[in-house]
Scaffold this motif. Structure first.
Motif, PDB file in Angstrom:
ATOM      1  N   SER A 178      35.416-104.116  26.841  1.00 22.04           N
ATOM      2  CA  SER A 178      34.163-104.785  27.200  1.00 22.04           C
ATOM      3  C   SER A 178      33.296-105.050  25.973  1.00 22.04           C
ATOM      4  N   ASP A 179      32.744-106.248  25.926  1.00 21.73           N
ATOM      5  CA  ASP A 179      31.814-106.629  24.861  1.00 21.73           C
ATOM      6  C   ASP A 179      30.449-106.846  25.495  1.00 21.73           C
ATOM      7  N   ALA A 180      29.413-106.611  24.706  1.00 24.14           N
ATOM      8  CA  ALA A 180      28.064-106.744  25.274  1.00 24.14           C
ATOM      9  C   ALA A 180      27.125-107.455  24.316  1.00 24.14           C
ATOM     10  N   TYR A 181      26.097-108.038  24.902  1.00 22.31           N
ATOM     11  CA  TYR A 181      25.015-108.616  24.116  1.00 22.31           C
ATOM     12  C   TYR A 181      24.028-107.500  23.788  1.00 22.31           C
ATOM     13  N   CYS A 182      23.665-107.384  22.531  1.00 14.45           N
ATOM     14  CA  CYS A 182      22.700-106.375  22.102  1.00 14.45           C
ATOM     15  C   CYS A 182      21.604-107.048  21.274  1.00 14.45           C
ATOM     16  N   ILE A 183      20.389-106.550  21.395  1.00 14.47           N
ATOM     17  CA  ILE A 183      19.266-107.084  20.605  1.00 14.47           C
ATOM     18  C   ILE A 183      19.003-106.125  19.444  1.00 14.47           C
ATOM     19  N   THR A 184      18.906-106.669  18.253  1.00 18.09           N
ATOM     20  CA  THR A 184      18.661-105.799  17.097  1.00 18.09           C
ATOM     21  C   THR A 184      17.209-105.318  17.127  1.00 18.09           C
ATOM     22  N   LYS A 185      17.031-104.058  16.768  1.00 16.54           N
ATOM     23  CA  LYS A 185      15.701-103.457  16.799  1.00 16.54           C
ATOM     24  C   LYS A 185      14.732-104.191  15.862  1.00 16.54           C
ATOM     25  N   ALA A 186      15.263-104.662  14.729  1.00 15.82           N
ATOM     26  CA  ALA A 186      14.389-105.302  13.737  1.00 15.82           C
ATOM     27  C   ALA A 186      14.206-106.797  14.002  1.00 15.82           C
ATOM     28  N   SER A 187      14.717-107.281  15.133  1.00 19.38           N
ATOM     29  CA  SER A 187      14.559-108.711  15.439  1.00 19.38           C
ATOM     30  C   SER A 187      13.079-109.068  15.558  1.00 19.38           C
ATOM     31  N   LYS A 188      12.750-110.246  15.063  1.00 22.82           N
ATOM     32  CA  LYS A 188      11.358-110.706  15.186  1.00 22.82           C
ATOM     33  C   LYS A 188      11.212-111.628  16.396  1.00 22.82           C
ATOM     34  N   ASN A 189      12.308-111.771  17.137  1.00 24.53           N
ATOM     35  CA  ASN A 189      12.332-112.698  18.268  1.00 24.53           C
ATOM     36  C   ASN A 189      12.831-112.000  19.529  1.00 24.53           C
ATOM     37  N   LYS A 190      12.418-110.774  19.728  1.00 23.41           N
ATOM     38  CA  LYS A 190      13.019-109.975  20.808  1.00 23.41           C
ATOM     39  C   LYS A 190      12.822-110.614  22.187  1.00 23.41           C
ATOM     40  N   GLU A 191      11.639-111.128  22.414  1.00 27.88           N
ATOM     41  CA  GLU A 191      11.347-111.699  23.731  1.00 27.88           C
ATOM     42  C   GLU A 191      12.263-112.890  24.008  1.00 27.88           C
ATOM     43  N   SER A 192      12.372-113.784  23.005  1.00 25.71           N
ATOM     44  CA  SER A 192      13.242-114.959  23.169  1.00 25.71           C
ATOM     45  C   SER A 192      14.707-114.532  23.281  1.00 25.71           C
ATOM     46  N   GLN A 247      20.142-110.915  12.635  1.00 22.39           N
ATOM     47  CA  GLN A 247      20.323-111.806  13.779  1.00 22.39           C
ATOM     48  C   GLN A 247      19.645-111.123  14.975  1.00 22.39           C
ATOM     49  N   ASP A 248      19.121-111.927  15.884  1.00 28.53           N
ATOM     50  CA  ASP A 248      18.367-111.353  17.002  1.00 28.53           C
ATOM     51  C   ASP A 248      19.294-110.713  18.030  1.00 28.53           C
ATOM     52  N   LEU A 249      20.426-111.346  18.217  1.00 29.35           N
ATOM     53  CA  LEU A 249      21.382-110.901  19.237  1.00 29.35           C
ATOM     54  C   LEU A 249      22.760-110.809  18.611  1.00 29.35           C
ATOM     55  N   PHE A 250      23.535-109.886  19.067  1.00 25.26           N
ATOM     56  CA  PHE A 250      24.938-109.870  18.643  1.00 25.26           C
ATOM     57  C   PHE A 250      25.811-109.408  19.793  1.00 25.26           C
ATOM     58  N   LEU A 251      27.068-109.800  19.711  1.00 26.03           N
ATOM     59  CA  LEU A 251      28.025-109.455  20.756  1.00 26.03           C
ATOM     60  C   LEU A 251      29.014-108.466  20.160  1.00 26.03           C
ATOM     61  N   MET A 252      29.126-107.282  20.779  1.00 24.84           N
ATOM     62  CA  MET A 252      30.008-106.279  20.185  1.00 24.84           C
ATOM     63  C   MET A 252      30.688-105.433  21.252  1.00 24.84           C
ATOM     64  N   ASN A 253      31.920-105.011  20.937  1.00 23.14           N
ATOM     65  CA  ASN A 253      32.682-104.155  21.834  1.00 23.14           C
ATOM     66  C   ASN A 253      32.061-102.762  21.877  1.00 23.14           C
ATOM     67  N   TYR A 254      32.191-102.095  23.020  1.00 23.65           N
ATOM     68  CA  TYR A 254      31.578-100.763  23.152  1.00 23.65           C
ATOM     69  C   TYR A 254      32.183 -99.756  22.188  1.00 23.65           C
ATOM     70  N   ARG A 255      33.411-100.029  21.727  1.00 26.52           N
ATOM     71  CA  ARG A 255      34.057 -99.086  20.815  1.00 26.52           C
ATOM     72  C   ARG A 255      33.402 -99.095  19.438  1.00 26.52           C
ATOM     73  N   PHE A 256      32.701-100.172  19.119  1.00 30.35           N
ATOM     74  CA  PHE A 256      32.174-100.318  17.759  1.00 30.35           C
ATOM     75  C   PHE A 256      30.649-100.318  17.682  1.00 30.35           C
ATOM     76  N   TYR A 257      29.974-100.391  18.826  1.00 29.41           N
ATOM     77  CA  TYR A 257      28.513-100.493  18.744  1.00 29.41           C
ATOM     78  C   TYR A 257      27.867 -99.147  18.449  1.00 29.41           C
ATOM     79  N   GLY A 258      28.631 -98.062  18.605  1.00 30.91           N
ATOM     80  CA  GLY A 258      28.084 -96.722  18.421  1.00 30.91           C
ATOM     81  C   GLY A 258      27.469 -96.500  17.050  1.00 30.91           C
ATOM     82  N   GLN A 259      28.072 -97.117  16.012  1.00 33.32           N
ATOM     83  CA  GLN A 259      27.528 -96.886  14.672  1.00 33.32           C
ATOM     84  C   GLN A 259      26.140 -97.509  14.521  1.00 33.32           C
TER      85      GLN A 259
END
Lengths: 291, 434
Positions: free
Chosen positions: B314-328, B82-94
């Motif tokens: 707090s939850d945040a929007y993150c862009i996956t590195k392997a996304s093929k739609n980073k700009e969008s 997925q291009d974007l995901f929403l995740m809590n700061y406690r779990f995005y570290g992995q």
């Protein structure tokens, strides 16, 4: 003739290769690495197995799985056999009773788990609504299915006792296929019901029971997964109902430790093979003794 | 030999589950946003997506946080994340530690829609990894005390006041623990035939993020090194005292429900049905409480020991590195983080906007319950975050079990501290910190 046999076997062999042997090979290879699905695997050698050896959670999961198999498998087989012997004849309502016995197996596992979550509810669940007053008269608490370790383990076993539909159907068919002559002969000789069961039914059903025993032992490592995931969530703490399958699932899919989970899976497979081997040897010796 | 085997294993695994080739942008493909949440939250995300005019966004809904992690990791492995995901700061570290998230510093600097300074730094900082901003915080929620105003009025007990202490909260919880006749009672261990209290004074989950703010408020530290933790520090006096008081809530003072009662009816359901006078929770339960029309409720600040202490949710929007739609994906993230996007999500009541101007506007302080919503904003300067270590999800799971047994089974304090240390030290050692 031989060529046509190979053609007929081909789909099965391709399936066996693609769905069993290659995944098995990958699992064994993965067990020797650190792999998180995101970065390429890193070679670890036996480190995952060494870590498992010292992991309290794994040891508990292993013991829970063995205890579950040791209690649930004989109970499931015994109940299926009992129901099959009771319901194999044509009798009033026998068809409905057979359907009722087989039906829980057809319920999707998650739905089955959610149903039991309600049944085991400590305050509003029907099981404790019935048991509560009875236990109160005895001055003890009703089972605390979701919060006490022993009660929770019993709950998982209890749930497994109703999903015996396949075994039940096979045993009904096997019983119906037994020759009538043997039973008529036993009746002529005034054999009691117990004697008929012990000396006629059981020996003739033994090959089927043997196969079912081995199959259910293998199945037992998976049977506990959904109930433990949905109903008890592997607890009460620390790991009262964490079985090997749940341990593997959590490490792989929740903690992204696919290599570590693969190592636990390899041990699970080895144990299954060992259990099957022991049972096969015992059954073979029993057959030899009968001869 | 090892290298050969590793290469073979890597090739086999990657070939079996990845189709990643050279990255090619797919201009017309919709941006996929992976989220999870209650029906209210999911409805808010749908509103946000439909309000976005910059392109197509497809919402991918996970069942829960763990399902979201599974979906994300398997999709990354499959080469089609997925291009974007929403995740809590406690779990995005992995994911951050595994270099699976695209840094957004450059886009943020270039953006004409949003600026880093528009957002609460308390929420921005936990999403920085190795000096780079990896994600944009959607909210800046925190743990507070929800209380049932109707029950406080009924029993004539003073409602929580600003500046109240842990002892005040405990006394209030004791005063509010009542039987069916309205008499103050002490909830005891379950006994055969015993009638449990009709109302418990307080409700809290037995998890580290409920305990942590009290450790900090008492002047203690949760771990030995916030930046690179190696162990919990419950053997220090301040942390030990906070832990002791926390686990005494059940067996020492009998003000919280038993584990069986919580399994029978969860804490939020108990609160909405008038069986809990106070509940320690973050902003996320607000939509549920608003939906309970008969309920009269408000929120009070977290009680303190020596100093104000709060924990960031707090939850945040993150862009996956392997996304093929980073700009969008960035364009949509920009919209979601803009005042308009923040207003849409704030309207659900679920979040405390991380966008400072939106948080201080009527979009958040809209007059709907809770009346004292300002408390969430007042708490922001004193908020702390738990360490964003890659193995934190495991650490939370392990400590939850230990704290649950301490709270409900009465495990000895020394044993609890020793067990937390023994069980979590190896997991800290495996973890990677920012």
């Amino acid at each position: 003739m031989r060529r046509s046999a190979w053609w007929m076997l081909a789909p099965y062999l391709i399936g066996l290769l693609g769905l069993v042997l290659i995944p098995f090979g990958i699992t064994v290879a993965m067990a020797l690495t650190e792999y998180d699905l995101i970065n390429p695997p890193e070679w670890l050698g036996w480190a995952n197995f060494r870590e498992l050896w010292h992991d309290d959670g794994f040891r508990t999961a292993l013991m829970n799985s063995l205890v579950f198999a040791a209690i649930a498998v004989p109970l499931r087989l015994g109940i299926a056999l009992m129901l099959a012997l009771l319901l194999h004849r044509r009798a009033f309502m026998a068809g409905s009773a057979r359907t009722a016995a087989a039906l829980p197996t057809a319920v999707p596992e998650i739905a089955y788990g959610l149903l039991w979550l309600w049944l085991f509810n400590p305050s509003f669940g029907p099981i404790n609504q019935v048991l509560g007053p009875l236990f109160n008269r005895l001055g003890v608490l009703a089972p605390r299915w979701l919060t006490m370790p022993a009660d929770a383990r019993a709950a998982i076993i209890l749930m497994s006792l109703f999903t015996i539909g396949e075994m039940f159907v096979i045993l009904v068919a096997a019983r119906q296929a037994l020759p009538r002559d043997a039973y008529e002969l036993a009746e002529i000789e005034d054999a009691t019901g117990w004697d008929i069961f012990r000396r006629v039914t059981l020996p003739m059903l033994a090959p089927v029971l043997g196969v079912l025993l081995i199959r259910d032992t293998i199945m037992s490592l998976q049977l506990s997964f959904t109930p433990a995931l949905v109903v008890t969530k592997g607890g009460p703490p620390p790991h009262s109902t964490t079985y090997l399958s749940l341990f593997v699932y959590r490490n792989a899919f929740e903690y992204l430790r696919y290599g570590y989970a693969a190592a636990a899976t390899v041990i699970m497979l080895a144990l299954t093979m060992l259990a099957v081997l022991i049972q096969a040897v015992i059954l073979a010796r029993a057959r030899q003794m009968r001869r | 030999m090892k290298r050969l085997l590793t290469a073979a294993v890597a090739a086999l695994l990657l070939a079996s589950c990845s189709t990643t080739g050279t990255e090619s942008p797919k201009d017309n493909a919709p941006v996929q946003l992976l989220v999870f949440g209650s029906p209210d939250e999911l409805a808010a995300y749908r509103t946000l997506v439909s309000a976005y005019k910059g392109g197509q966004v497809q919402l991918v809904e996970a069942a829960d946080r763990k399902d979201l992690i599974t979906k994300l990791s398997t999709s990354i492995a499959g080469g089609a994340p997925q291009d974007l995901f929403l995740m809590n700061y406690r779990f995005y570290g992995q994911f951050a530690a595994k270099n699976a998230i695209e840094p957004i510093d450059d886009q943020l600097k270039k953006s004409t829609v949003i600026k880093a300074a528009d957002f609460y730094p308390e929420a921005m900082k936990p999403f920085q990894w190795a000096g780079k901003q990896l994600c944009m915080p959607q909210n800046v929620s925190s743990l507070q005390v929800y209380y049932n105003k109707g029950l406080f009025t009924k029993f004539g007990v003073a409602a929580p006041k600003p500046g109240w202490t842990w002892t005040d909260m405990l006394t209030t919880a004791q005063d509010m623990t009542r039987d069916a006749a309205g008499h103050v009672v002490k909830a005891t261990e379950p006994e055969a035939g015993a009638t449990p209290p009709a109302v418990h004074g307080l409700g809290t989950e037995s998890v580290m993020i409920r305990l942590a703010p009290f450790v900090w408020s008492n002047g203690g530290q949760l771990v030995d090194n916030d930046a690179k933790p190696t162990r919990f520090t419950f053997d220090t006096p301040a942390a030990r005292e906070a832990l002791k008081n926390f686990i005494d809530l059940r067996l020492g003072y009998g003000v919280i429900p038993t584990d069986d009662e919580v399994k029978a009816q969860d804490l939020v359901a108990r609160f909405t049905s008038g069986k809990l006078a106070m509940l320690l929770e973050s902003r996320r339960i607000t939509p549920t409480l608003r939906a309970a029309k008969e309920l009269s409720w408000d929120v009070a600040a977290l009680p303190t020991y020596k100093q104000p202490g709060g924990i960031l949710h707090s939850d945040a929007y993150c862009i996956t590195k392997a996304s093929k739609n980073k700009e969008s994906a960035w364009k949509f993230m920009e919209f979601a983080m803009s005042p308009e996007g923040q207003r849409i999500i704030a309207a659900t009541g679920r979040t405390v906007p991380s966008h400072i101007a939106t948080a201080k506007s009527n979009a958040f302080l809209d007059g709907n319950a809770p009346a004292h919503a300002q408390i969430f904003l007042d708490a922001v300067p004193s908020l702390k975050a738990v360490p964003t270590i890659s193995t934190w999800p495991e650490i939370e799971d392990i400590t939850e079990g230990i704290l649950e047994n301490a709270l409900y089974r009465g495990d000895k304090l020394d044993d609890v501290i020793a067990e937390i240390d023994k069980q979590t030290k190896p997991i800290f050692a495996r973890g990677e910190a920012s």
